[in-house]
Design a protein around this motif. Structure first.
Motif, PDB file in Angstrom:
ATOM      1  N   CYS A 165       4.431   5.572  -4.586  1.00  0.00           N
ATOM      2  CA  CYS A 165       3.784   4.296  -4.924  1.00  0.00           C
ATOM      3  C   CYS A 165       4.790   3.176  -5.152  1.00  0.00           C
ATOM      4  O   CYS A 165       4.421   2.110  -5.646  1.00  0.00           O
ATOM      5  CB  CYS A 165       2.892   4.460  -6.154  1.00  0.00           C
TER       6      CYS A 165
ATOM      7  N   GLU B  47       1.863  11.055  -4.306  1.00  0.00           N
ATOM      8  CA  GLU B  47       1.942   9.833  -3.507  1.00  0.00           C
ATOM      9  C   GLU B  47       3.186   9.045  -3.896  1.00  0.00           C
ATOM     10  O   GLU B  47       3.567   8.991  -5.072  1.00  0.00           O
ATOM     11  CB  GLU B  47       0.702   8.959  -3.730  1.00  0.00           C
TER      12      GLU B  47
ATOM     13  N   SER C 196       0.854  -1.180   0.000  1.00  0.00           N
ATOM     14  CA  SER C 196       0.000   0.000   0.000  1.00  0.00           C
ATOM     15  C   SER C 196       0.891   1.231   0.000  1.00  0.00           C
ATOM     16  O   SER C 196       2.120   1.138  -0.002  1.00  0.00           O
ATOM     17  CB  SER C 196      -0.918  -0.001   1.218  1.00  0.00           C
ATOM     18  N   TYR C 197       0.242   2.406  -0.023  1.00  0.00           N
ATOM     19  CA  TYR C 197       1.002   3.638   0.089  1.00  0.00           C
ATOM     20  C   TYR C 197       1.624   3.726   1.473  1.00  0.00           C
ATOM     21  O   TYR C 197       1.107   3.134   2.438  1.00  0.00           O
ATOM     22  CB  TYR C 197       0.097   4.849  -0.150  1.00  0.00           C
TER      23      TYR C 197
END
Length: 509
Positions: free
Chosen positions: A368, A366, A323-324
């Motif tokens: 990633c 973000e 996940s992030y």
């Protein structure tokens, strides 16, 4: 005045000095000394003479010309309020409908059929001699920009970047700000921002080019190995861009400390960074949703917020599983009032302080690189156009699926998208470029042939049996240079280029 067929293009006149060096046709005398520049000009002149030029103005070019911003424009076309929104959408729908009609009414679309080569052999062995009884019709090919085939092809091209350069490191989303001063300063007192989709599209594209310059030339995140981005349009009209960026090996981020140098998910100190604080409050606060606002657009039945806000407090950035990262969100008691509710750091959308302060718009950044399954990210940015309604019918369907009708049904076109398409701006970009290679089993290659042709003549046509893959095997069997390379099929285009007309691999020079 509207566009009609037969509008002739006005030829450009040379400047005062005459044609430029690249426009001059150089006549080379046999045996005379020539410079490399003269040789290039001579070659370009031959290419121009052999290149077929269109001397008529297309529908898109006509309306692109009519919708330009001019200082002494007296037509008032750009200042007619909501009628401009209606006008540009209608004109683009006309342009797109004309393109779709070309695919629908083109003789090749009704006469050509596709089938696997092995299926032709089986049909011939079963006594079938007419090609009109087999195959599926070609309706909407991948050459139509924005169609389902085109989006699937671009998604596969983007996934090939992951295969070559690794997983993406940064996922960035930039959304247009309708209150940019570049937009508001060009409005008349009678204009409204929503009634000037031409300004919105032009300014957003200028900001997009500036963002690309910051990321890919100034390397604010580090040196970039590959990237792809897609332009999308919200139902309310504002355009936004999704970037997936793969950094070079020396610039990749592996530690939470490296993440904190790029991404922040906290409210800035209003005393030290007053301007940045105002931008975070204006653009980067989520919601509120949940019990504060159950009707928020992010709420899902029995699930809650689809973006999982509010996040949890965290004293430092930490890694997560597939996940992030869990960004730093300290419980420092700082709160701001958003839509009647007081929100803290748990509601801050991750952002890059430098980009947010520079572009003054929603700029979600973000990390990633910690995500294991990256396919859904690429599928998200290549999901295609929005659709707003569907229809259930009990009419018996036939075997011929009308893909053009499926594409047009519930197609949503906003005024900024219409202007973006009329101006001919890019909807997506990928770097480096990707070449699509054909892969199939033996005698399973798709074959395109005229509907009324005889299967015996189709089987005798050796060119239909040739594909990139079959000729790759032939090159490695007969060509000495290909034998010495000893490279895989995916690396073969680095040394050879595919000639589509002759269906052969030619050595790169």
């Amino acid at each position: 005045m509207c566009w009609h067929q037969g509008i002739k293009r006005i030829a450009r006149t040379p400047n005062a000095r005459g044609a430029t060096s690249c426009e001059q046709e150089v006549e080379l005398a046999p045996g005379a000394e020539t410079t490399p520049e003269q040789l290039m000009n001579a070659e370009n002149s031959v290419i121009r003479r052999n290149k077929r030029k269109r001397n008529m103005v297309s529908c898109r070019e006509y309306y692109c010309y009519k919708l330009q911003i001019r200082e002494d424009d007296r037509s008032m076309l750009l200042h007619i309020g909501r009628l401009l929104q209606h006008y540009v959408v209608d004109m683009y729908v006309k342009i797109e409908s004309t393109r779709l009609d070309f695919y629908r009414l083109n003789d090749n679309q009704t006469r050509l059929r596709t089938e696997l080569y092995q299926s032709l052999i089986d049909s011939l062995s079963q006594g079938e001699s007419s090609s009109s009884n087999i195959g599926t019709r070609i309706i909407l090919p991948g050459s139509f920009i924005g169609g389902p085939r085109d989006m699937r092809r671009r998604y596969m091209d983007a996934m090939s970047l992951v295969q070559r350069y690794g997983k993406p490191d940064i996922f960035l989303t930039m959304t247009c700000n309708r209150n940019w001063p570049e937009i508001k300063n060009l409005l008349l007192r009678t204009d409204k921002i929503e009634n000037r989709p031409d300004l919105v599209s032009r300014v957003f594209r200028a900001k997009l080019e500036q963002l690309k310059n910051e990321i890919f030339k100034k390397n604010i995140f580090g040196k970039v190995a590959a990237y792809t981005y897609v332009i999308e349009f919200q139902k309310r009209g504002l355009p936004h861009a999704h970037f997936l960026i793969i950094l070079k090996q020396g610039s990749k981020m592996y530690s939470p400390e490296a993440y904190d140098r790029i991404v922040c998910a906290e409210l800035p100190d209003i005393n030290e960074h007053e301007y940045l604080h105002s931008l975070v409050v204006k653009h980067m606060m989520h919601g509120p949703c949940g019990t504060m606002n159950p009707t928020c657009v992010c709420m899902r039945l029995h699930i809650g917020c689809k973006d999982r806000y509010p996040k949890q407090f965290c004293e430092s950035t930490i890694h997560t599983t597939n996940s992030y990262p869990l960004y730093r969100r300290r419980n420092n008691k700082k709160k701001v009032k958003i839509r009647g509710h007081y929100l803290d750091n748990r509601w801050v959308v991750p952002y890059c302080p430098y980009l947010l302060a520079k572009f003054n718009c929603h700029m979600n950044v973000e990390i990633c690189s910690t995500i294991q399954a990256v396919k859904y990210i690429y599928k998200y940015i290549y999901k295609g156009h929005d659709r707003v309604l569907y229809q259930l019918s009990d009419i018996e369907t036939n075997n011929n699926v009308d893909k053009i009708k499926n594409y047009v049904t519930a197609r949503w076109v906003s005024p900024p998208e219409a202007m973006w398409r009329i101006f001919g701006f890019d909807l997506n970009q990928i770097h480096p470029s990707v070449m699509t290679l054909q892969v199939h089993l033996e005698n399973k290659q798709p074959v395109t042939f005229p509907e009324k042709s005889s299967l015996h003549s189709v089987m005798k046509n050796k060119a239909l049996q040739k594909t990139m893959l079959t000729e790759f095997f032939s090159m490695n069997k007969y060509d000495n240079h290909a034998k010495n390379l000893n490279c895989m099929y995916a690396q073969f285009p680095e040394y050879f280029k595919w000639n589509q007309q002759s269906k052969i691999w030619e050595q790169r020079k």
